[in-house]
Motif scaffolding. Structure first.
Motif, PDB file in Angstrom:
ATOM      1  N   ARG A 267       0.837  -1.209   0.000  1.00 45.64           N
ATOM      2  CA  ARG A 267       0.000   0.000   0.000  1.00 45.64           C
ATOM      3  C   ARG A 267       0.867   1.252   0.000  1.00 45.64           C
ATOM      4  O   ARG A 267       0.534   2.241  -0.663  1.00 45.64           O
ATOM      5  CB  ARG A 267      -0.914   0.006   1.224  1.00 45.64           C
ATOM      6  N   THR A 268       1.961   1.214   0.724  1.00 47.82           N
ATOM      7  CA  THR A 268       2.871   2.359   0.755  1.00 47.82           C
ATOM      8  C   THR A 268       3.418   2.644  -0.635  1.00 47.82           C
ATOM      9  O   THR A 268       3.457   3.802  -1.083  1.00 47.82           O
ATOM     10  CB  THR A 268       4.031   2.098   1.732  1.00 47.82           C
ATOM     11  N   ILE A 269       3.817   1.600  -1.332  1.00 49.82           N
ATOM     12  CA  ILE A 269       4.349   1.764  -2.686  1.00 49.82           C
ATOM     13  C   ILE A 269       3.266   2.269  -3.633  1.00 49.82           C
ATOM     14  O   ILE A 269       3.506   3.151  -4.472  1.00 49.82           O
ATOM     15  CB  ILE A 269       4.938   0.437  -3.198  1.00 49.82           C
ATOM     16  N   ALA A 270       2.054   1.737  -3.491  1.00 50.88           N
ATOM     17  CA  ALA A 270       0.964   2.121  -4.387  1.00 50.88           C
ATOM     18  C   ALA A 270       0.619   3.603  -4.237  1.00 50.88           C
ATOM     19  O   ALA A 270       0.518   4.338  -5.231  1.00 50.88           O
ATOM     20  CB  ALA A 270      -0.268   1.260  -4.107  1.00 50.88           C
ATOM     21  N   PHE A 271       0.452   4.048  -2.998  1.00 49.25           N
ATOM     22  CA  PHE A 271       0.121   5.459  -2.790  1.00 49.25           C
ATOM     23  C   PHE A 271       1.328   6.353  -3.056  1.00 49.25           C
ATOM     24  O   PHE A 271       1.171   7.513  -3.460  1.00 49.25           O
ATOM     25  CB  PHE A 271      -0.426   5.682  -1.381  1.00 49.25           C
ATOM     26  N   GLY A 272       2.527   5.819  -2.837  1.00 45.25           N
ATOM     27  CA  GLY A 272       3.717   6.571  -3.203  1.00 45.25           C
ATOM     28  C   GLY A 272       3.784   6.809  -4.704  1.00 45.25           C
ATOM     29  O   GLY A 272       4.170   7.884  -5.164  1.00 45.25           O
ATOM     30  N   ALA A 273       3.368   5.794  -5.477  1.00 43.19           N
ATOM     31  CA  ALA A 273       3.349   5.927  -6.933  1.00 43.19           C
ATOM     32  C   ALA A 273       2.309   6.959  -7.369  1.00 43.19           C
ATOM     33  O   ALA A 273       2.560   7.786  -8.259  1.00 43.19           O
ATOM     34  CB  ALA A 273       3.060   4.574  -7.575  1.00 43.19           C
ATOM     35  N   LEU A 274       1.122   6.934  -6.726  1.00 48.97           N
ATOM     36  CA  LEU A 274       0.093   7.929  -7.042  1.00 48.97           C
ATOM     37  C   LEU A 274       0.576   9.341  -6.696  1.00 48.97           C
ATOM     38  O   LEU A 274       0.355  10.292  -7.460  1.00 48.97           O
ATOM     39  CB  LEU A 274      -1.186   7.609  -6.273  1.00 48.97           C
ATOM     40  N   PHE A 275       1.229   9.450  -5.568  1.00 45.69           N
ATOM     41  CA  PHE A 275       1.804  10.726  -5.137  1.00 45.69           C
ATOM     42  C   PHE A 275       2.823  11.216  -6.160  1.00 45.69           C
ATOM     43  O   PHE A 275       2.808  12.385  -6.570  1.00 45.69           O
ATOM     44  CB  PHE A 275       2.417  10.505  -3.755  1.00 45.69           C
ATOM     45  N   LEU A 276       3.692  10.326  -6.614  1.00 45.06           N
ATOM     46  CA  LEU A 276       4.724  10.692  -7.582  1.00 45.06           C
ATOM     47  C   LEU A 276       4.110  11.104  -8.916  1.00 45.06           C
ATOM     48  O   LEU A 276       4.507  12.113  -9.515  1.00 45.06           O
ATOM     49  CB  LEU A 276       5.689   9.523  -7.780  1.00 45.06           C
TER      50      LEU A 276
END
Length: 342
Positions: free
Chosen positions: A195-204
Motif C-alpha cells: 500500500r505504501t508503494i501504491a500510494f507513493g506511486a500515485l503521489f509521484l
C-alpha cells in the motif's frame, strides 16, 4: 515519527533559500534544482504536518478546557504575531502591494496579509477555532466545506498575496486529524509495504503531472498523506528510529521558529570558510541542503537552550503560561498507534 519527518521536510525546503546568501558559482541552477524537488514534496509536507497537529489537538478540541484554549489558540496567536514581526524585520519578505518604506507599516502588512514565515502558527489557531465551532456538524458536511475551500485556494491561488491558499488547502487535513483520530490510527495499523508503494506511486504521478504549474490538487495531497501515514507506520517498527524521532518531535517548535534565522547565518559562514573549489562545484552544492539539515537543527536547538537559560521564555510561550500549569490537558498515548504521530 510523522511530526519529526515533517519538520525535517520543512527545514529542508527552506534550505533552498540558502543559495541566495552564499557565493555559489551555480547559484541559479542549484536553487532551481532544489525548488523542483521541494515542489514535488509539497503535497506531503504541510498537509501531513497539519494532519499530525490535528491528531495531537483532537482531545483539546473535542473536550476543551481553559488550558487547551490557552495552548491551542492563545499561544499560537501570540507566537504568530511575535515571530511574524521579528522574522519580517530581520528577514524582509517581498510581497505586493508594497505601499510604504515605513518599517511599522511593512511589519503590519506582512502580518496582516499573512506574508510572514510564521504562518503555520496562525493556521493552528484558525483551524482550532474552526474545528471547535463545527464539532457538532456532520463530518461529511464539514469535509465538503473544506473541499470547497481547498478548491477555491487552488483555482484562485494567484489572487492571494502569500500563504492564504496554503491555509485553505490544509484545513481539511487538520479537521481529519481532529475528527478522525481513531480511523487514522486504524489506517496506520493496516499499513503494508504494497500500500505504501501504491500510494507513493500515485503521489509521484500527481507531482509530475503538477510540475511547472505552481499549483496543487486535493487528490494528490490525499495520496501523499496516505503514503506518509503508511511510511511512518512502517518506520515506527524500526526501534532504532523511534527514539530519535520522538526526541525530535518534542522539539519542533524552536526548530520551526529559529531555523529561519539560522539559514542566512549558515550560508554566510559557508561562504567565508568553504574553499573556492567547493563553492564552484555543482555536485557539492547540490547536496549542501542535506548537509545543512543537521547543522540547522542543532544550531536552532542550541540557540533555543541559550535563550531559555537567559530567561527569554516569552519568545516561545505565553508569559502567563505558568498560571494554568496544574490544569491537565488531553495528551496522546506514549506508545501504540499514536507513536507514529509523535
Amino acid at each position: 515519527m510523522a511530526k519529526a519527518l515533517c519538520i525535517l521536510l520543512v527545514v529542508l525546503m527552506h534550505c533552498e533559500f540558502a543559495y541566495d546568501n552564499a557565493d555559489w558559482l551555480y547559484r541559479a541552477e542549484l536553487k532551481q534544482a532544489w525548488h523542483v524537488m521541494n515542489e514535488a514534496i509539497r503535497p506531503l509536507r504541510m498537509p501531513m504536518f497539519f494532519l499530525v497537529s490535528g491528531l495531537l489537538a483532537s482531545g483539546s478540541v473535542m473536550n476543551p478546557n481553559r488550558r487547551s484554549l490557552q495552548n491551542r489558540l492563545h499561544r499560537p496567536l501570540y507566537l504568530y504575531f511575535l515571530w511574524g514581526a521579528l522574522l519580517s524585520w530581520v528577514l524582509p519578505v517581498g510581497f505586493a502591494p508594497d505601499v510604504s518604506d515605513n518599517i511599522i507599516i511593512r511589519l503590519g502588512m506582512s502580518i496582516g496579509l499573512i506574508a510572514t514565515s510564521s504562518w503555520y502558527m496562525l493556521g493552528l489557531a484558525i483551524f482550532f477555532v474552526f474545528t471547535k465551532m463545527t464539532r457538532g456538524v456532520s463530518l461529511i458536511a464539514v469535509f465538503f466545506l473544506c473541499a470547497c475551500l481547498s478548491a477555491i485556494g487552488t483555482i484562485y491561488q494567484d489572487m492571494f498575496v502569500m500563504h492564504q491558499s496554503k491555509l485553505l488547502r490544509c484545513l481539511i487535513f487538520f479537521v481529519a486529524g481532529v475528527r478522525m483520530r481513531d480511523q487514522l490510527f486504524s489506517l496506520g495499523d493496516a499499513a503494508s509495504m504494497s500500500r505504501t508503494i501504491a500510494f507513493g506511486a500515485l503521489f509521484l504521478i500527481g507531482s509530475i503531472a503538477l510540475y511547472g504549474s505552481d499549483n496543487y490538487l486535493l487528490p494528490v495531497d490525499l495520496a501523499a498523506v496516505v503514503f506518509g501515514i503508511s511510511l511512518c507506520r512502517i518506520l515506527v517498527e524500526r526501534k532504532s528510529l523511534l527514539r530519535p524521532a520522538r526526541w525530535l518531535a518534542q522539539r519542533t517548535l524552536p526548530i520551526y521558529l529559529l531555523h529561519f534565522l539560522m539559514i542566512p547565518a549558515l550560508a554566510y559562514l559557508g561562504t567565508q570558510i568553504l574553499p573556492q573549489a567547493l563553492l564552484r562545484s555543482y555536485w557539492f552544492g547540490l547536496i549542501v541542503p542535506l548537509l545543512s539539515l543537521p547543522v540547522l537543527i542543532a544550531s536552532s536547538l542550541i540557540v533555543h537552550k541559550l535563550l531559555m537559560a537567559a530567561g527569554a521564555t516569552w519568545l516561545f510561550d505565553l508569559p502567563s503560561r505558568d498560571r494554568l500549569a496544574n490544569v491537565p490537558e488531553w495528551q496522546p498515548p506514549s506508545d501504540g498507534p499514536a507513536a507514529c504521530a509523535n
